[in-house]
Write a protein that holds these residues in place. Structure first.
Motif, short mmCIF file in Angstrom:
data_model
loop_
_atom_site.label_atom_id
_atom_site.label_comp_id
_atom_site.label_asym_id
_atom_site.label_seq_id
_atom_site.Cartn_x
_atom_site.Cartn_y
_atom_site.Cartn_z
N GLN A 297 -7.36 8.75 5.91
CA GLN A 297 -8.69 9.32 6.13
C GLN A 297 -8.97 10.51 5.22
O GLN A 297 -9.93 11.26 5.45
CB GLN A 297 -8.84 9.72 7.59
N ARG A 328 -9.83 1.53 8.43
CA ARG A 328 -11.28 1.69 8.34
C ARG A 328 -11.60 3.17 8.15
O ARG A 328 -10.77 4.05 8.38
CB ARG A 328 -11.96 1.19 9.62
N ILE A 329 -12.82 3.42 7.72
CA ILE A 329 -13.29 4.80 7.58
C ILE A 329 -13.82 5.25 8.93
O ILE A 329 -14.78 4.68 9.47
CB ILE A 329 -14.39 4.91 6.53
N ASN A 333 -15.58 10.88 8.03
CA ASN A 333 -14.53 11.07 7.03
C ASN A 333 -14.91 10.52 5.65
O ASN A 333 -14.09 10.52 4.74
CB ASN A 333 -13.23 10.41 7.48
N ASP A 334 -16.16 10.05 5.51
CA ASP A 334 -16.58 9.38 4.28
C ASP A 334 -16.36 10.25 3.04
O ASP A 334 -15.81 9.79 2.03
CB ASP A 334 -18.06 9.00 4.37
N ILE A 337 -12.64 10.81 2.16
CA ILE A 337 -12.03 9.61 1.57
C ILE A 337 -12.53 9.39 0.15
O ILE A 337 -11.77 8.98 -0.74
CB ILE A 337 -12.30 8.38 2.47
N GLU A 353 -8.88 -1.46 -1.11
CA GLU A 353 -9.33 -1.10 0.24
C GLU A 353 -10.00 -2.31 0.88
O GLU A 353 -10.15 -3.36 0.25
CB GLU A 353 -10.23 0.14 0.22
#
Length: 376
Positions: A297, A328-329, A333-334, A337, A353
């Protein structure tokens, strides 16, 4: 005693902080005590917890805390809850092992009564008769709950998907669920995380072909980052590494602790002579090693971020490395990442990914899984 009160303290319309009170007569049980991870917070605020002060008006009615599984959004607020209401806690063997780690950090282990239960065990807690139904999820030893009361039966699914072929453990126990359906259910409280996603959620085994293809076509080092609690995924990595004659080095405190814990409990089966320490990994050729690391993350203190930005105990991302982000995101947390991916590319690493390959599957029910749940 002709009504039931269902009181969500978190987890409704948001990710995290799963916690629900269920009251019948003058008795109340609480299901889960999870933490949340705020998307936008002031510096120094890393987590959020439910407002347990609301339960103070019911303090004399509270009888037990039931844990469906061991993810942080279901047990992360456990110490804060128990500091206010020291109730007996019920959960599976692995869930309680994770809970003990959390309680140990707060020096509370000697103050809390923990009851270990297994699938299909039944607990009589005052007005409530609770059966623990084996549920399939991205974690192991998870439960749905059949909660019988004098007014009627409530099914609390916990987090789940209908997985007929989990890597570890048994499939979702639809037989027991149907037993309660035939008797009549008053209310269904269901995981709805993927309610807008069409179709079925893939099985945990469905990631194996993609991992095998990546391992077969990669000559350099492989670095896999996933959630440290995703035991199904960890088992896949160990198995595929063995298949392609690679050793596995586990990096990151939570990853190391969970691998050790799950291995000691017999849940994670690590092939003989596969696991190596960091020092030994340095002497291996790039096509002989897999690093299993924390930080999917983009967490700034996790192993992968340090490897991508400077070094982690002398280990860093190099040109020719393949980094598999098998997670997954989590909403919020976008940006972290994205920064992580940028740093890996700057160092010459290749990134795989979930949008490019099936190297991650959700642990939550999609529409057809929910249909199976409601029609069983």
């Amino acid at each position: 005693m002709n009504k039931i009160e269902i009181i969500p303290l978190g987890g409704i319309g948001e990710f995290g902080m799963n916690c629900m009170g269920i009251r019948c007569g003058d008795e109340m049980i609480v299901v889960d005590a999870g933490m949340g991870f705020p998307e936008e917070t002031p510096f120094g605020v890393d987590i959020s917890i439910p407002n347990f002060e609301f339960l103070e008006q019911y303090a004399g009615d509270l009888t037990a805390l039931i844990l469906t599984h061991g993810h942080e959004d279901h047990i992360g607020a456990l110490p804060y809850f128990l500091k206010k209401f020291n109730l007996p806690v019920y959960g599976s063997r692995f869930t309680l092992a994770l809970a003990e780690k959390r309680l140990g950090e707060h020096r509370m282990l000697d103050e809390v009564l923990l009851h270990r239960v297994e699938a299909n065990d039944i607990s009589q807690i005052g007005n409530f008769t609770i059966e623990y139904i084996n549920a399939s999820h991205s974690l192991v030893e998870c439960f749905s709950l059949a909660i019988k009361t004098p007014v009627g039966t409530i099914i609390h699914t916990g987090d789940y998907k209908i997985d007929e072929t989990p890597v570890i453990g048994k499939p979702y126990d639809l037989k027991t669920l149907k037993k309660y359906a035939d008797e009549g259910v008053l209310a269904l409280l269901s995981d709805s995380t993927n309610a807008a996603v069409a179709g079925r959620t893939p099985s945990e085994k469905d990631v194996i072909p993609a991992f095998e293809e990546i391992f077969a076509t990669t000559d350099g080092r492989i670095i896999v980052s996933t959630f440290s609690s995703s035991l199904h995924r960890l088992q896949v990595v160990f198995n595929v590494a063995r298949e392609f004659d690679r050793k596995v080095c586990v990096i990151g405190r939570s990853m190391q602790k969970n691998v050790e814990l799950a291995s000691d409990m017999g849940l994670l089966k690590i092939p003989h002579d596969t696991l190596v320490e960091l020092g030994e990994s340095r002497s291996l050729y790039p096509d002989e090693i897999v690093y299993l690391v924390t930080g999917s993350q983009g967490e700034s203190r996790a192993a992968l971020w340090n490897m991508a930005t400077s070094s982690f105990k002398g280990l860093e991302i190099e040109k020719g490395d393949t980094v598999i982000l098998s997670a997954r995101i989590i909403p919020g947390n976008d940006r972290a990442i994205s920064r992580l991916i940028g740093q890996i590319y700057k160092r010459g690493g290749n990134i795989i990914e979930e949008k490019r390959r099936l190297i991650h599957v959700s642990g939550h029910a999609s529409q057809e899984d929910i249909k199976i749940m409601t029609e069983t």
